[in-house]
Design an enzyme around this catalytic site. Structure first.
Site, mmCIF file in Angstrom:
data_model
loop_
_atom_site.group_PDB
_atom_site.id
_atom_site.type_symbol
_atom_site.label_atom_id
_atom_site.label_comp_id
_atom_site.label_asym_id
_atom_site.label_seq_id
_atom_site.Cartn_x
_atom_site.Cartn_y
_atom_site.Cartn_z
ATOM 1 N N GLY A 13 0.832 -1.217 0.000
ATOM 2 C CA GLY A 13 0.000 0.000 0.000
ATOM 3 C C GLY A 13 0.861 1.259 0.000
ATOM 4 N N VAL A 15 1.130 3.754 2.203
ATOM 5 C CA VAL A 15 1.827 3.991 3.473
ATOM 6 C C VAL A 15 2.744 2.807 3.790
ATOM 7 C CG1 VAL A 15 1.492 4.311 5.962
ATOM 8 C CG2 VAL A 15 -0.009 5.496 4.342
ATOM 9 N N LEU A 39 -7.017 -10.184 6.004
ATOM 10 C CA LEU A 39 -7.614 -9.545 7.182
ATOM 11 C C LEU A 39 -9.091 -9.863 7.363
ATOM 12 C CD1 LEU A 39 -5.916 -5.999 7.327
ATOM 13 C CD2 LEU A 39 -5.246 -8.090 8.488
ATOM 14 N N THR A 64 -9.718 0.398 1.298
ATOM 15 C CA THR A 64 -9.663 1.851 1.121
ATOM 16 C C THR A 64 -10.515 2.375 -0.043
ATOM 17 O OG1 THR A 64 -7.631 1.577 -0.169
ATOM 18 C CG2 THR A 64 -7.363 2.131 2.160
ATOM 19 N N TYR A 101 -3.811 2.829 11.578
ATOM 20 C CA TYR A 101 -4.138 4.092 10.912
ATOM 21 C C TYR A 101 -5.641 4.271 10.770
ATOM 22 C CZ TYR A 101 0.799 4.071 9.970
ATOM 23 O OH TYR A 101 2.168 4.044 10.132
ATOM 24 N N THR A 103 -8.775 7.489 9.773
ATOM 25 C CA THR A 103 -9.036 8.410 8.656
ATOM 26 C C THR A 103 -9.830 9.653 9.076
ATOM 27 O OG1 THR A 103 -10.250 8.614 6.567
ATOM 28 C CG2 THR A 103 -11.071 6.982 8.098
ATOM 29 N N ASP A 104 -9.628 10.722 8.308
ATOM 30 C CA ASP A 104 -10.426 11.940 8.502
ATOM 31 C C ASP A 104 -11.902 11.681 8.182
ATOM 32 O OD1 ASP A 104 -9.516 11.522 5.844
ATOM 33 O OD2 ASP A 104 -10.018 13.583 5.282
ATOM 34 N N TYR A 127 -17.334 3.337 4.518
ATOM 35 C CA TYR A 127 -15.884 3.289 4.773
ATOM 36 C C TYR A 127 -15.573 3.935 6.117
ATOM 37 C CZ TYR A 127 -10.981 4.798 4.460
ATOM 38 O OH TYR A 127 -9.666 5.058 4.731
ATOM 39 N N LYS A 131 -13.984 2.180 9.491
ATOM 40 C CA LYS A 131 -12.719 2.617 10.094
ATOM 41 C C LYS A 131 -12.933 3.021 11.555
ATOM 42 C CE LYS A 131 -9.191 3.162 8.477
ATOM 43 N NZ LYS A 131 -8.019 2.227 8.454
HETATM 44 N N1 NAP Z 1 -5.586 6.836 1.117
HETATM 45 C C1 NAP Z 1 -6.047 7.847 1.845
HETATM 46 O O1 NAP Z 1 -6.311 8.944 1.332
HETATM 47 C C2 NAP Z 1 -6.247 7.678 3.332
HETATM 48 C C3 NAP Z 1 -6.766 8.748 4.064
HETATM 49 C C4 NAP Z 1 -6.928 8.610 5.429
HETATM 50 C C5 NAP Z 1 -6.588 7.412 6.036
HETATM 51 N N2 NAP Z 1 -6.108 6.375 5.308
HETATM 52 C C6 NAP Z 1 -5.766 5.119 6.000
HETATM 53 O O2 NAP Z 1 -4.352 4.963 5.921
HETATM 54 C C7 NAP Z 1 -4.017 3.569 5.877
HETATM 55 C C8 NAP Z 1 -3.133 3.287 4.688
HETATM 56 O O3 NAP Z 1 -3.838 3.664 3.503
HETATM 57 P P1 NAP Z 1 -3.189 3.521 2.053
HETATM 58 O O4 NAP Z 1 -3.723 4.627 1.222
HETATM 59 O O5 NAP Z 1 -1.720 3.318 2.185
HETATM 60 O O6 NAP Z 1 -3.878 2.158 1.576
HETATM 61 P P2 NAP Z 1 -3.712 1.365 0.198
HETATM 62 O O7 NAP Z 1 -2.647 2.003 -0.639
HETATM 63 O O8 NAP Z 1 -5.067 1.177 -0.359
HETATM 64 O O9 NAP Z 1 -3.142 -0.036 0.690
HETATM 65 C C9 NAP Z 1 -3.912 -0.882 1.489
HETATM 66 C C10 NAP Z 1 -3.288 -2.256 1.462
HETATM 67 O O10 NAP Z 1 -4.143 -3.123 2.206
HETATM 68 C C11 NAP Z 1 -4.255 -4.334 1.490
HETATM 69 N N3 NAP Z 1 -5.454 -5.101 1.791
HETATM 70 C C12 NAP Z 1 -6.710 -4.910 1.297
HETATM 71 N N4 NAP Z 1 -7.522 -5.896 1.708
HETATM 72 C C13 NAP Z 1 -6.771 -6.730 2.476
HETATM 73 C C14 NAP Z 1 -7.045 -7.930 3.172
HETATM 74 N N5 NAP Z 1 -8.239 -8.517 3.166
HETATM 75 N N6 NAP Z 1 -6.048 -8.520 3.858
HETATM 76 C C15 NAP Z 1 -4.809 -7.967 3.860
HETATM 77 N N7 NAP Z 1 -4.494 -6.831 3.222
HETATM 78 C C16 NAP Z 1 -5.465 -6.224 2.523
HETATM 79 C C17 NAP Z 1 -4.257 -3.893 0.042
HETATM 80 O O11 NAP Z 1 -3.981 -5.007 -0.793
HETATM 81 P P3 NAP Z 1 -4.684 -5.080 -2.247
HETATM 82 O O12 NAP Z 1 -4.094 -3.941 -3.021
HETATM 83 O O13 NAP Z 1 -4.318 -6.436 -2.738
HETATM 84 O O14 NAP Z 1 -6.158 -4.892 -2.009
HETATM 85 C C18 NAP Z 1 -3.161 -2.836 0.043
HETATM 86 O O15 NAP Z 1 -1.866 -3.373 -0.142
HETATM 87 C C19 NAP Z 1 -5.357 2.825 5.878
HETATM 88 O O16 NAP Z 1 -5.681 2.463 7.186
HETATM 89 C C20 NAP Z 1 -6.352 3.868 5.381
HETATM 90 O O17 NAP Z 1 -7.663 3.602 5.835
HETATM 91 C C21 NAP Z 1 -5.904 6.486 3.961
#
Ligand code: NAP
Length: 292
Positions: A13, A15, A39, A64, A101, A103-104, A127, A131
């Site tokens: 991902g 982060v 998960l 996400t 982590y 989220t807003d 979503y 969260k």
């Molecule tokens: N992106 C944003 O703007 C944002 C904003 C606020 C908070 N956050 C939070 O920050 C954190 C990191 O976000 P990110 O943007 O880095 O996320 P991301 O790029 O979407 O990466 C999430 C990872 O989780 C994996 N995943 C999904 N389903 C899964 C499962 N069943 N078992 C194991 N792994 C699984 C995904 O794998 P696949 O690709 O194979 O699905 C991906 O590698 C999260 O907690 C998110 O909620 C994100």
């Protein structure tokens, strides 16, 4: 248990990928992602914690897809709402620190000044609800934990707004982006660096649970999606760029299955008071990302 071994979940991902490189000099980092770990499956989670025996579990994995979550509420809830609680129970049993982590999007966006950690959440969609359930499950398990609440994550890798805007600006002469949603675009690398420093401080304090709690972690400043898009386009190389001016539109002209908060700026004073860490302004980071 000490800082010697970290279980990092979500290594692919945005982060997670940055965490993998940032944490590498600190400890042995065991990195996993879907499908090695799933998960939605409690046994898979427990097995990974048992076989790794980490001093720290970092959960950067999540469901996400904000809009898709409306039609996959059960899956989103299992991954975002239930799994963090299982991780927290396992961390509690083994004395590990859990970093998670949030989220807003747990907020409804009706405030007009930055959200602080004690503001009441009120998610607008599936979503955000999933969260929020995850945050509550981590707290309820009573393990040593750090929950970092993030906002508008982007970076040089992964699926994110910056990369989408860059692609569209190369494809189209005209871009229309909403200007009535305000937040803090935050570089994934800054999130990883801040996480590493906070974790180091927790272990240096001699008690990984010393700073247990929820912290807002976002870039300084605030902007709309439209102004963020314009800044991205302005910083792109002129060669190959078809769009130079981004048109501002209201959210009503860009309907999505999930309503987003109109204002989700995160106040990060608690992070600074506790760890002495404050992220640079979002524009400074954007310039750095586009330089690398
Ligand atoms: N992106 C944003 O703007 C944002 C904003 C606020 C908070 N956050 C939070 O920050 C954190 C990191 O976000 P990110 O943007 O880095 O996320 P991301 O790029 O979407 O990466 C999430 C990872 O989780 C994996 N995943 C999904 N389903 C899964 C499962 N069943 N078992 C194991 N792994 C699984 C995904 O794998 P696949 O690709 O194979 O699905 C991906 O590698 C999260 O907690 C998110 O909620 C994100």
């Amino acid at each position: 248990m000490g800082l010697s071994r970290i279980l990092l979940i979500g290594k692919v991902g945005q982060v997670g990928w940055e965490l993998r490189r940032t944490l590498a000099p600190m400890a042995q980092v065991v990195c996993v992602d879907f499908p090695e770990i799933d998960l939605t499956n409690g046994d898979s989670i427990r097995q990974w914690v048992a076989q790794t025996r980490p001093g720290i579990v970092i959960n950067a994995a999540a469901y996400t897809a904000v809009d898709k979550a409306e039609s996959e509420q059960d899956r989103a809830m299992k991954i975002n709402g239930v799994a963090p609680g299982i991780l927290a129970e396992e961390a509690k049993k083994s004395g590990a620190l859990l970093v998670h982590y949030s989220t807003d999007y747990v907020f409804d966006g009706t405030k007009t000044k930055p959200y602080v950690e004690i503001d009441a959440p009120n998610p607008l969609g599936a979503y955000g609800r999933s969260k929020l359930a995850g945050d509550e499950a981590v707290r309820a398990a009573g393990c040593a934990h750090l929950i970092f609440r993030l906002c508008w994550v982007y970076g040089a890798r992964g699926q994110n707004f910056m990369l989408t805007m860059m692609r569209l600006a190369r494809e189209r002469a005209k871009l229309r982006v909403v200007s009535d949603q305000v937040g803090c675009p935050t570089w994934s690398r800054m999130i990883a660096e801040t996480t590493a420093q906070a974790v180091r401080q927790a272990f240096a304090a001699g008690d990984p649970g010393a700073f247990t709690g929820t912290y807002h972690l976002a870039a300084s400043g605030a902007t709309s999606w439209h102004a963020f898009a314009q800044a991205i386009v302005d910083l792109m190389p002129a060669e190959g760029r078809k769009c130079t001016r981004v048109e501002a539109i209201p959210s009503s002209e860009y309907p999505t299955p999930t309503r987003r908060p109109a204002y989700s700026v995160l106040g990060c004073d608690k992070l600074e008071r506790t760890f002495g860490l404050r992220l640079p302004n979002w524009e400074e980071s954007l310039k750095q990302v586009l330089e690398v």
